[in-house]
Design an enzyme around this catalytic site. Structure first.
Site, PDB file in Angstrom:
ATOM      1  N   THR A 147     -12.300   1.303  -2.664  1.00  0.00           N
ATOM      2  CA  THR A 147     -11.439   0.845  -1.582  1.00  0.00           C
ATOM      3  C   THR A 147     -11.217  -0.657  -1.735  1.00  0.00           C
ATOM      4  O   THR A 147     -11.677  -1.265  -2.720  1.00  0.00           O
ATOM      5  CB  THR A 147     -12.055   1.185  -0.203  1.00  0.00           C
ATOM      6  OG1 THR A 147     -11.121   0.880   0.836  1.00  0.00           O
ATOM      7  CG2 THR A 147     -13.342   0.420   0.039  1.00  0.00           C
TER       8      THR A 147
ATOM      9  N   VAL B  93      -5.156   4.580  -0.454  1.00  0.00           N
ATOM     10  CA  VAL B  93      -4.968   3.232  -0.972  1.00  0.00           C
ATOM     11  C   VAL B  93      -5.674   2.278  -0.016  1.00  0.00           C
ATOM     12  O   VAL B  93      -5.546   2.398   1.204  1.00  0.00           O
ATOM     13  CB  VAL B  93      -3.474   2.860  -1.053  1.00  0.00           C
ATOM     14  CG1 VAL B  93      -3.301   1.468  -1.655  1.00  0.00           C
ATOM     15  CG2 VAL B  93      -2.693   3.897  -1.860  1.00  0.00           C
ATOM     16  N   CYS B  94      -6.462   1.353  -0.576  1.00  0.00           N
ATOM     17  CA  CYS B  94      -7.074   0.301   0.243  1.00  0.00           C
ATOM     18  C   CYS B  94      -7.955   0.930   1.336  1.00  0.00           C
ATOM     19  O   CYS B  94      -8.744   1.844   1.075  1.00  0.00           O
ATOM     20  CB  CYS B  94      -5.960  -0.560   0.825  1.00  0.00           C
ATOM     21  SG  CYS B  94      -6.434  -2.151   1.503  1.00  0.00           S
ATOM     22  N   THR B  95      -7.816   0.471   2.581  1.00  0.00           N
ATOM     23  CA  THR B  95      -8.650   0.976   3.666  1.00  0.00           C
ATOM     24  C   THR B  95      -8.250   2.373   4.133  1.00  0.00           C
ATOM     25  O   THR B  95      -8.905   2.939   5.002  1.00  0.00           O
ATOM     26  CB  THR B  95      -8.612   0.020   4.874  1.00  0.00           C
ATOM     27  OG1 THR B  95      -7.248  -0.138   5.298  1.00  0.00           O
ATOM     28  CG2 THR B  95      -9.178  -1.346   4.502  1.00  0.00           C
TER      29      THR B  95
ATOM     30  N   ASP C 175       0.826  -1.210   0.000  1.00  0.00           N
ATOM     31  CA  ASP C 175       0.000   0.000   0.000  1.00  0.00           C
ATOM     32  C   ASP C 175       0.863   1.263   0.000  1.00  0.00           C
ATOM     33  O   ASP C 175       0.530   2.257  -0.656  1.00  0.00           O
ATOM     34  CB  ASP C 175      -0.905   0.045   1.235  1.00  0.00           C
ATOM     35  CG  ASP C 175      -2.174  -0.765   1.074  1.00  0.00           C
ATOM     36  OD1 ASP C 175      -2.224  -1.619   0.163  1.00  0.00           O
ATOM     37  OD2 ASP C 175      -3.113  -0.560   1.860  1.00  0.00           O
TER      38      ASP C 175
END
Length: 216
Positions: free
Chosen positions: A130, A110-112, A28
């Protein structure tokens, strides 16, 4: 503009602050870090709550370059995911995100890490994406946003969100393309031998069309 001033303007690098925390997902933050550090015109550094070492995924120790209190003014902020939950309720962090968003060119999650943007109120009225298993949770946390599945990144202008883990590379390459042109972004992708990048897998929200989404 005189020659000296013009040279100084051209030479100025954009500051890229990569926020890291205990439990941050390796790719990430490492993916976007690689993209920006491999592209001319960006000064990349890490920032955390303090300068104490943080542990990524239980086995990598990272010493942040800066803390929230002494971090240089960022032009681009990257908010990776991982074990984000404990940090969503961290008031100094959320206040820092809100403050930097008033002046930064790009806020990239990025992501969560999108949960941090949501807590700061920066996803309200926007479309976002997400990590696939976090979509429902993020939708509940930010009912005034539309959280999209099966989308590598969503560009709302200043606010850009990506899907999970490797998608941060796509989002960072998109930022490079947006700020420096597609040719430079493709050059960086080639350097990284990252064949996955397909710009058309992302969505760009057209602000002049009341939030309509266009394929890039």
């Amino acid at each position: 503009m005189d020659t000296l001033t013009q040279h100084s303007t051209q030479a100025k690098k954009r500051n890229v602050a990569i926020f890291i925390h205990n439990g941050v997902e390796i790719l990430d933050f490492a993916g976007p870090s690689e993209v920006f550090a491999s592209t001319e015109g960006f000064a990349v550094y890490t920032v955390s709550l303090t300068k104490e070492p943080v542990i990524s995924q239980g086995f990598i120790k990272i010493i942040p370059t800066y803390s929230l209190t002494d971090c240089p003014k960022p032009d681009i902020v990257v908010l990776p995911g991982g074990k984000t939950g404990p940090f969503i309720e961290n008031k100094p962090l959320i206040d820092w995100i809100k403050h930097t968003a008033t002046q930064a060119e790009v806020m990239l999650s990025v992501c969560t890490g999108a949960g941090l943007l949501a807590k700061a109120g920066l996803l309200d009225g926007k479309q976002a994406t997400t990590f696939h298993s976090y979509i429902e949770s993020l939708q509940r946390a930010t009912p005034n946003a539309k959280i999209l599945a099966n989308t590598r990144f969503v560009d709302n202008g200043q606010i850009i969100t990506t899907a999970g883990v490797s998608a941060g590379i796509d989002g960072a390459l998109h930022v490079v393309a947006k700020l420096k042109g597609q040719a430079i972004a493709h050059q960086t992708a080639r350097y990284m031998e990252y064949d996955k990048w397909k710009p058309e897998e992302g969505l760009i929200v057209n602000p002049s069309n009341k939030g309509a989404v266009e394929n890039k």
